[in-house]
Scaffold this motif. Structure first.
Motif, mmCIF file in Angstrom:
data_model
loop_
_atom_site.group_PDB
_atom_site.id
_atom_site.type_symbol
_atom_site.label_atom_id
_atom_site.label_comp_id
_atom_site.label_asym_id
_atom_site.label_seq_id
_atom_site.Cartn_x
_atom_site.Cartn_y
_atom_site.Cartn_z
ATOM 1 N N GLU A 58 0.151 73.350 2.642
ATOM 2 C CA GLU A 58 -1.026 73.408 1.777
ATOM 3 C C GLU A 58 -0.627 73.063 0.341
ATOM 4 O OE1 GLU A 58 -3.839 76.638 2.507
ATOM 5 O OE2 GLU A 58 -2.454 77.268 4.104
ATOM 6 N N TYR A 59 -1.001 71.869 -0.053
ATOM 7 C CA TYR A 59 -0.626 71.290 -1.351
ATOM 8 C C TYR A 59 -1.002 72.194 -2.528
ATOM 9 C CZ TYR A 59 -1.008 67.845 -5.161
ATOM 10 O OH TYR A 59 -0.918 67.173 -6.339
ATOM 11 N N LYS A 60 -2.243 72.566 -2.650
ATOM 12 C CA LYS A 60 -2.658 73.424 -3.770
ATOM 13 C C LYS A 60 -2.607 74.907 -3.406
ATOM 14 C CE LYS A 60 -3.303 70.454 -6.990
ATOM 15 N NZ LYS A 60 -2.388 70.435 -8.129
ATOM 16 N N GLY A 61 -2.454 75.232 -2.138
ATOM 17 C CA GLY A 61 -2.305 76.622 -1.730
ATOM 18 C C GLY A 61 -0.897 77.136 -1.984
ATOM 19 N N GLN A 62 0.050 76.196 -2.271
ATOM 20 C CA GLN A 62 1.449 76.541 -2.569
ATOM 21 C C GLN A 62 2.071 77.332 -1.433
ATOM 22 O OE1 GLN A 62 2.243 74.827 -5.039
ATOM 23 N NE2 GLN A 62 0.417 74.711 -6.268
ATOM 24 N N ARG A 63 1.745 76.957 -0.190
ATOM 25 C CA ARG A 63 2.256 77.727 0.941
ATOM 26 C C ARG A 63 2.325 76.868 2.202
ATOM 27 N NH1 ARG A 63 -3.249 81.312 1.530
ATOM 28 N NH2 ARG A 63 -4.541 79.606 2.334
ATOM 29 N N ILE A 64 3.005 77.445 3.195
ATOM 30 C CA ILE A 64 3.051 76.882 4.534
ATOM 31 C C ILE A 64 2.373 77.912 5.438
ATOM 32 C CG2 ILE A 64 4.496 76.041 6.426
ATOM 33 C CD1 ILE A 64 4.756 74.426 3.767
ATOM 34 N N THR A 65 1.353 77.477 6.173
ATOM 35 C CA THR A 65 0.614 78.353 7.075
ATOM 36 C C THR A 65 0.980 78.011 8.514
ATOM 37 O OG1 THR A 65 -1.201 78.569 5.513
ATOM 38 C CG2 THR A 65 -1.695 79.059 7.806
ATOM 39 N N ARG A 66 1.190 79.039 9.334
ATOM 40 C CA ARG A 66 1.518 78.832 10.742
ATOM 41 C C ARG A 66 0.289 79.133 11.603
ATOM 42 N NH1 ARG A 66 6.551 81.809 12.589
ATOM 43 N NH2 ARG A 66 5.403 83.541 11.689
ATOM 44 N N ALA A 67 0.009 78.234 12.561
ATOM 45 C CA ALA A 67 -1.042 78.456 13.560
ATOM 46 C C ALA A 67 -0.344 78.549 14.909
ATOM 47 C CB ALA A 67 -2.036 77.297 13.562
ATOM 48 N N ASP A 68 -0.498 79.698 15.565
ATOM 49 C CA ASP A 68 0.156 79.846 16.870
ATOM 50 C C ASP A 68 -0.746 79.310 17.986
ATOM 51 O OD1 ASP A 68 -1.722 81.818 17.548
ATOM 52 O OD2 ASP A 68 -0.338 83.475 17.217
ATOM 53 N N GLY A 69 -0.269 79.360 19.203
ATOM 54 C CA GLY A 69 -0.995 78.823 20.343
ATOM 55 C C GLY A 69 -2.294 79.537 20.675
ATOM 56 N N LYS A 70 -2.519 80.704 20.055
ATOM 57 C CA LYS A 70 -3.751 81.460 20.297
ATOM 58 C C LYS A 70 -4.768 81.267 19.178
ATOM 59 C CE LYS A 70 -1.280 84.921 22.929
ATOM 60 N NZ LYS A 70 -0.795 86.292 22.977
ATOM 61 N N GLY A 71 -4.424 80.433 18.195
ATOM 62 C CA GLY A 71 -5.332 80.191 17.077
ATOM 63 C C GLY A 71 -5.209 81.180 15.944
ATOM 64 N N ASN A 72 -4.141 81.985 15.938
ATOM 65 C CA ASN A 72 -3.902 82.931 14.842
ATOM 66 C C ASN A 72 -3.206 82.212 13.695
ATOM 67 O OD1 ASN A 72 -4.850 85.258 16.325
ATOM 68 N ND2 ASN A 72 -2.975 85.072 17.519
ATOM 69 N N PHE A 73 -3.677 82.427 12.486
ATOM 70 C CA PHE A 73 -3.106 81.816 11.301
ATOM 71 C C PHE A 73 -2.410 82.875 10.457
ATOM 72 C CE2 PHE A 73 -5.972 78.697 12.727
ATOM 73 C CZ PHE A 73 -5.666 77.490 12.117
ATOM 74 N N THR A 74 -1.178 82.594 10.016
ATOM 75 C CA THR A 74 -0.444 83.489 9.125
ATOM 76 C C THR A 74 0.280 82.650 8.076
ATOM 77 O OG1 THR A 74 1.485 83.465 10.580
ATOM 78 C CG2 THR A 74 -0.047 85.298 10.855
ATOM 79 N N VAL A 75 0.493 83.237 6.913
ATOM 80 C CA VAL A 75 1.279 82.558 5.892
ATOM 81 C C VAL A 75 2.739 82.680 6.296
ATOM 82 C CG1 VAL A 75 1.975 82.536 3.474
ATOM 83 C CG2 VAL A 75 -0.411 82.978 4.085
ATOM 84 N N PHE A 76 3.392 81.537 6.458
ATOM 85 C CA PHE A 76 4.794 81.519 6.867
ATOM 86 C C PHE A 76 5.728 81.535 5.656
ATOM 87 C CE2 PHE A 76 8.632 79.033 7.946
ATOM 88 C CZ PHE A 76 9.173 79.888 8.891
ATOM 89 N N ALA A 77 5.390 80.798 4.626
ATOM 90 C CA ALA A 77 6.239 80.729 3.422
ATOM 91 C C ALA A 77 5.362 80.439 2.210
ATOM 92 C CB ALA A 77 7.286 79.639 3.578
ATOM 93 N N GLY A 78 5.791 80.956 1.055
ATOM 94 C CA GLY A 78 5.061 80.722 -0.181
ATOM 95 C C GLY A 78 3.817 81.581 -0.275
ATOM 96 N N GLY A 79 2.823 81.077 -0.988
ATOM 97 C CA GLY A 79 1.564 81.810 -1.159
ATOM 98 C C GLY A 79 1.781 83.148 -1.825
ATOM 99 N N GLU A 80 1.038 84.147 -1.405
ATOM 100 C CA GLU A 80 1.146 85.486 -1.991
ATOM 101 C C GLU A 80 2.470 86.156 -1.639
ATOM 102 O OE1 GLU A 80 -2.298 87.685 -0.849
ATOM 103 O OE2 GLU A 80 -3.649 86.374 -1.969
ATOM 104 N N ARG A 81 3.097 85.727 -0.526
ATOM 105 C CA ARG A 81 4.393 86.304 -0.134
ATOM 106 C C ARG A 81 5.463 86.005 -1.178
ATOM 107 N NH1 ARG A 81 5.987 85.048 5.885
ATOM 108 N NH2 ARG A 81 7.510 86.588 5.295
#
Length: 122
Positions: A58-81
């Motif tokens: 995510e260019y302006k989100g300043q993060r990498i988001t992970r989507a798993d095989g069940k459609g769950n989204f989590t912040v993997f790196a950057g962002g608020e973490r």
């Protein structure tokens, strides 16, 4: 390419990967950043790992988001973490259990171990 076009491409890739099994428009729209679902902030790149997870840069989100095989989204790196982790990341690549992120305005490439989450500048 407009942000709306990129969001549509990311939604299509997530659907093709099986991360979202429903083709109902509201679910797809949520993937693209609308409705009550996950919000993607200017998605710019996408890559998949060997376990079927998709990672969205995510260019302006300043993060990498992970989507798993069940459609769950989590912040993997950057962002608020870790808000200082990236400065307009533009792309990513996955090989041998590691992710490489083009951290554009920091003028560097960041390597992240997919299992441990540990990162270092390459």
């Amino acid at each position: 390419m407009s942000n709306r076009n990129i969001q549509g491409i990311v939604a299509a890739l997530v659907l093709l990967a099986g991360a979202v099994t429903s083709t109902a428009a509201p679910r797809v729209e949520c993937v693209a950043g609308c409705g009550q679902g996950p919000k993607l902030v200017e998605p710019f790149g996408v890559a998949a790992d060997a376990d079927g997870n998709w990672y969205i840069c995510e260019y302006k989100g300043q993060r990498i988001t992970r989507a798993d095989g069940k459609g769950n989204f989590t912040v993997f790196a950057g962002g608020e973490r870790d808000p200082k982790a990236f400065n307009d990341p533009h792309g990513l690549f996955i090989a041998r259990g590691r992710m490489y992120v083009a951290d554009t305005l920091n003028h560097r490439v960041v390597r992240i171990d997919l299992k441990t989450g540990q990162s270092r500048v390459v």
